[in-house]
Motif scaffolding. Sequence first.
Motif, mmCIF file in Angstrom:
data_model
loop_
_atom_site.group_PDB
_atom_site.id
_atom_site.type_symbol
_atom_site.label_atom_id
_atom_site.label_comp_id
_atom_site.label_asym_id
_atom_site.label_seq_id
_atom_site.Cartn_x
_atom_site.Cartn_y
_atom_site.Cartn_z
ATOM 1 N N UNK A 1 0.847 -1.199 0.000
ATOM 2 C CA UNK A 1 0.000 0.000 0.000
ATOM 3 C C UNK A 1 0.879 1.244 0.000
ATOM 4 N N UNK A 2 0.915 1.942 -1.145
ATOM 5 C CA UNK A 2 1.713 3.158 -1.258
ATOM 6 C C UNK A 2 1.025 4.099 -2.243
ATOM 7 N N UNK A 3 0.800 5.339 -1.811
ATOM 8 C CA UNK A 3 0.213 6.365 -2.676
ATOM 9 C C UNK A 3 1.347 7.094 -3.395
ATOM 10 N N UNK A 4 1.562 6.756 -4.659
ATOM 11 C CA UNK A 4 2.720 7.277 -5.388
ATOM 12 C C UNK A 4 2.777 8.802 -5.441
ATOM 13 N N UNK A 5 1.694 9.518 -5.775
ATOM 14 C CA UNK A 5 1.798 10.986 -5.840
ATOM 15 C C UNK A 5 2.046 11.630 -4.483
ATOM 16 N N UNK A 6 1.599 10.977 -3.413
ATOM 17 C CA UNK A 6 1.784 11.551 -2.082
ATOM 18 C C UNK A 6 3.231 11.471 -1.607
ATOM 19 N N UNK A 7 4.069 10.759 -2.340
ATOM 20 C CA UNK A 7 5.500 10.735 -2.059
ATOM 21 C C UNK A 7 6.075 12.152 -2.026
#
Length: 675
Positions: free
Chosen positions: A284-290
């Motif tokens: 579970x990883x939100x790419x843009x929120x990086x």
Amino acid sequence: MVSYVLSYKAYVKIFLHAAKHPHRPVNGVLIGKSSSGVVDIQDAIPLLHHWTSLSPMMEIGLDLAKGHAESLDLSLVGYYQACERTDDTALAPVGERVAQQIRNQFDDAIAFVIDGDALGSGEAALIPYLPQPGAGATPWRPRSLNPPAFTSGSQITLANPASPSQAVALVRDNRLHDKFGDFDDHLEDVTIDWLSNKACTIPSNHTMTRGTGVGFAVRGTLVQCPSLGVVEILRDHLLVVDHTGIISRLSPATEDESVQYIKQNDVRSLPPGSFLIPTFCDLHLHAPQFMYQGTGLDLPLMQWLDKYAYKAEEMLDAQPDTARKVYKRLAERLIEAGTGAVLLFGTINTETNLILADAMQTLGVRAFVGKLSMDISSRETYREFSTADSLANAKDFIQRCGKLVANDERLIEPVITPRFVPTCSNELLQGLGELSKEKAVRIQSHLAESYAEAKWVKDERHIDDIEVFDKYGLLREGTVQAHCTFLDNPSLSRLAQRKTAIAHCPLSNVYFSEKPFPLREALDAGVMVGLGSDVAGGYSIDIMSGMRHAVAVSRMRESTRLLEHIDECAGKKETSECDVRSLAITWKESLYLATRGGALALGLNQVGELKVHSPLDAQEIAVYDFENGAGVGALDFFDDPPLSSGVTLEMIEKWWCMGDTRNRVGMWVQGKKLI
């Protein structure tokens, strides 16, 4: 559910048998073994190329094949056939009888019918048949799977995805089928070795006709977690990887065959204070929120989404150059952290998500990429125009992502991604459930994440979000739901029954959920669980941080439970009356969740452990420098262990507790070196 893995050798032999007799019916049997719910089909034994009934000769051939399998400590595990006409893919009555005869002795036997029209296409040309309960006298039926057979995450897979194209090359370039013999041939010429076909030496994965050679070979210590709570240390082993990135040999380095191999080939020896271990899986990883990692974590979830998450996603959808920069750096950071497979939330824009997929593929990270579907939003400028528009966009992304890379090179897969129930109308959720079934695409979302989210759904839809997802076919095998902190035991049992996995995000749960995830209860219920960083709700992209937080949170839960029961147990004479399973998990269990457990949750059944026929997804960890008598990175050792002891369980535990990027000196995904 039982899964099946067809080896390179078995597939090529089936292919050669059909290629030698393209206008005749051919058949044969499959041999292998079963372990932990996986049937490993290791070889194929060809029987006949002209048959219409279960003849005495076929019975003799079956008995000889069975004896040969048993001499190798294997069993008959299946049957295959090709029909006389290339467009005929029916399992003939005699085929049903042979398949059932095998199944009477091996409960999970399977049959394959060769699809003659697809034989030269470079795709897997086999149609699986399994018996259908209650189907009468002829129960064997083609098995329709979701995902389809021989695709990523399917119940039936190829050990080497390139087997079909390589088999075509062996026929086209080497005419290897001319040397292939079956039992019929043996009856005419007893010198033909139909059981092994040694005269028709099938090149192993790493010696194809164009001379690409062995990928590489290493000798040293291997570490893996084959099951929950078990850490296996394989000392002084030889591991050989072919040019397609598949492990072709794994055995003790002191065995005779290994010794000969080491003498004849270039084999790298790992330093005695280093080991190979499977790469991590981030579920579970939100790419843009990086972009906003480590920012604004003092806000409640819904406010944080408005101020940071939606803003980041909207920005990247409007700025493709920025998206390329952010996603390239994200892939680099994942590699630094030892993450070889990741399940990603993207944005609502298809083009931006294709940039994300391309970045992961280019840098070599396995990635399941989710284009967000949301026709409702608290931020009016950030939602899709309509339900129909959202569904059309999801279909378009699935199609274009699937065509981004050739099948035998692909590390990326599209994922259907309703953000969560509050941002999706019932009509959209229904359409996404139907789309997932139609396209055999995996699903991800958020479930029972926080009190505010759960209450919002209950107030608006009048049922819990788990009921909403279930109603629209979004809880099934191939679904990963994040968080699940507000689920009770019956709900966990429902997920287990639906074969839906959970992404446990212990760090972000601390910030955005009022309850910790009931990890022990989920594991006891049989739910597949892996770990998620949940960047940027979680500030660390490192799954090692996720492991440590998972253990810490579970220990706090267990301490709370003990305190609550002290008074209850104080007056009881029998201690057994108060004995219950601890809610705390161990570091060993968390390491399983980060590797093999996460891989299984993602449907990557051949990833997360080191074994023959599996792709090499591994990291090299250095914990101790024996030459200088010092630990590596943050690790200090004062006992000066002797050289002969090599890597110990205590060293691995210390790395688990204190290790960082300085200990990661190598990393491979599908055999490609990334560090």
